[in-house]
Motif scaffolding. Structure first.
Motif, short mmCIF file in Angstrom:
data_model
loop_
_atom_site.label_atom_id
_atom_site.label_comp_id
_atom_site.label_asym_id
_atom_site.label_seq_id
_atom_site.Cartn_x
_atom_site.Cartn_y
_atom_site.Cartn_z
N TRP A 179 0.83 -1.19 0.00
CA TRP A 179 0.00 0.00 0.00
C TRP A 179 0.88 1.25 0.00
O TRP A 179 1.95 1.26 0.61
N VAL A 180 0.40 2.29 -0.65
CA VAL A 180 1.15 3.55 -0.71
C VAL A 180 0.66 4.52 0.35
O VAL A 180 1.46 5.13 1.06
N ASP A 213 6.23 6.20 -9.71
CA ASP A 213 6.96 7.11 -8.83
C ASP A 213 6.05 7.44 -7.65
O ASP A 213 5.24 8.37 -7.71
N THR A 214 6.16 6.67 -6.58
CA THR A 214 5.24 6.83 -5.46
C THR A 214 5.41 8.16 -4.73
O THR A 214 4.52 8.58 -4.01
N ALA A 215 6.55 8.83 -4.92
CA ALA A 215 6.73 10.15 -4.31
C ALA A 215 5.83 11.19 -4.98
O ALA A 215 5.59 12.26 -4.41
N ARG A 216 5.33 10.87 -6.16
CA ARG A 216 4.42 11.77 -6.89
C ARG A 216 3.09 11.06 -7.14
O ARG A 216 2.49 11.17 -8.20
N TRP A 217 2.64 10.37 -6.13
CA TRP A 217 1.45 9.53 -6.20
C TRP A 217 0.21 10.33 -6.61
O TRP A 217 -0.15 11.32 -5.99
N MET A 218 -0.37 9.94 -7.72
CA MET A 218 -1.62 10.51 -8.25
C MET A 218 -1.47 11.97 -8.70
O MET A 218 -2.46 12.69 -8.82
N PRO A 235 -5.20 16.90 -4.03
CA PRO A 235 -5.82 18.21 -3.77
C PRO A 235 -5.08 19.39 -4.40
O PRO A 235 -5.67 20.46 -4.56
N ALA A 236 -3.82 19.19 -4.78
CA ALA A 236 -3.09 20.27 -5.45
C ALA A 236 -3.60 20.50 -6.86
O ALA A 236 -3.46 21.59 -7.41
N GLN A 237 -4.17 19.47 -7.47
CA GLN A 237 -4.66 19.60 -8.85
C GLN A 237 -6.18 19.58 -8.96
O GLN A 237 -6.74 20.04 -9.94
N LEU A 289 -5.76 12.37 -0.07
CA LEU A 289 -4.41 12.28 -0.63
C LEU A 289 -3.59 13.52 -0.22
O LEU A 289 -4.11 14.63 -0.17
N PRO A 290 -2.29 13.33 0.02
CA PRO A 290 -1.44 14.50 0.27
C PRO A 290 -1.27 15.32 -1.00
O PRO A 290 -1.30 14.78 -2.10
#
Length: 293
Positions: A179-180, A213-218, A235-237, A289-290
């Motif tokens: 899980w991420v 690239d899980t550091a940039r997940w979704m 939420p950033a996009q 999501l972060p």
């Protein structure tokens, strides 16, 4: 000289043997599904959540024809073009001759009944997180779907990607699936998004080896076809409310009265078949999501 040559040959043979061992395809253990009985009614929900028809229905199929999993859709990528195979209930052209364990090994390990690796265009790294009961339920449901005698077309890949055994190296580099995001208050949403619906396969960027690239997940990713970009949904996009997201998954309509297009339209067709609770769970996961700028 003869002795040195013999030692060299032994070292080469040992290296080849080690390479074959490390790149072998390992299916699930024989006892993996012990005691489990499939329920086709429950399997129908798994089928829709996992998006099987989105890839394996024939190109352009609509309505009930989407349940004929004849394959043939083409998916361009930087590594070549993958062609979805026939996974209908036909015992010859499809997978009707498989056992439940064969199916589970394909879905959760990316291993074919004849011991070959499947390419990760088939999202087995996400499906590896599936509950085994869901796998046998899915198998029971797929056995009820219509057969198709359409032959599966080969993938169109150049060297070295056309060597299936090389996928084992990719699997080793990719590591075991996990899980991420933490389960938090949305364990069902995480299960649907990260495992069944494998949303990250499109919405998360990849490295040069095709690993997520899980550091940039979704956070969004280039379209594998090379045309355009798949939007990010952190939420950033995406500033939609949870209700907006759930409504979009049901109807395909955005808060701005636009509508889903391309491959997402097929995803919406699947999501509309899920319960309102499941769509709400997905929306809650997305809202949690972060932010990834």
């Amino acid at each position: 000289m003869g002795r040195l040559l013999g030692i060299a040959l032994l070292l080469i043979a040992a290296g080849v043997s080690l390479g074959l061992f490390l790149t072998r395809a390992t299916p699930l253990d024989e006892a993996a599904l012990e005691g489990l009985t499939g329920d086709p009614v429950a399997g129908a929900q798994v089928f829709h959540a996992a998006g099987c028809a989105s890839c394996h229905a024939a190109p352009g199929a609509k309505g009930e024809d989407r349940l004929v999993l004849a394959g043939g859709q083409r998916f361009a990528s930087p590594f070549g073009t993958f062609v979805a195979p026939n996974i209908s209930s036909d015992p010859e052209a499809g997978i009707g001759g498989w056992s439940a364990l064969d199916f589970a090994s394909a879905v959760m390990r990316g291993v074919s009944p004849d011991g070959m690796h499947y390419y990760p265009a088939f999202p087995f790294t996400a499906y590896a997180l599936m509950e085994r009961q869901d796998v046998v339920d899915l198998w029971a449901y797929m056995a009820t779907l219509p057969p198709s005698t359409a032959p599966s077309a080969p993938h169109e890949l150049g060297f070295p990607f056309n060597i299936r055994r090389s996928v084992a190296v990719w699997k080793l580099l990719n590591g075991p699936s996990d899980w991420v995001q933490p389960a938090g208050d949305t364990p069902r949403g995480r299960y649907l998004v990260e495992a069944l619906a494998h949303c990250a396969e499109c919405h998360t960027p990849r490295d040069s080896l095709g690993r997520l690239d899980t550091a940039r997940w979704m956070a969004g990713a280039p379209n594998p076809s090379g045309q355009g970009k798949i939007p990010g949904i952190t939420p950033a996009q995406l500033d939609w409310s949870a209700g907006d997201i759930a409504y979009y998954l049901e109807t395909g309509f955005t808060p701005d009265f636009d509508s889903a297009g391309g491959h997402m339209a097929s995803v919406i067709t699947n999501m509309a078949q899920l319960s309102a609770e499941d769509r709400n769970a997905i929306a809650a996961y997305v809202k949690a999501l972060p932010r990834v700028e």
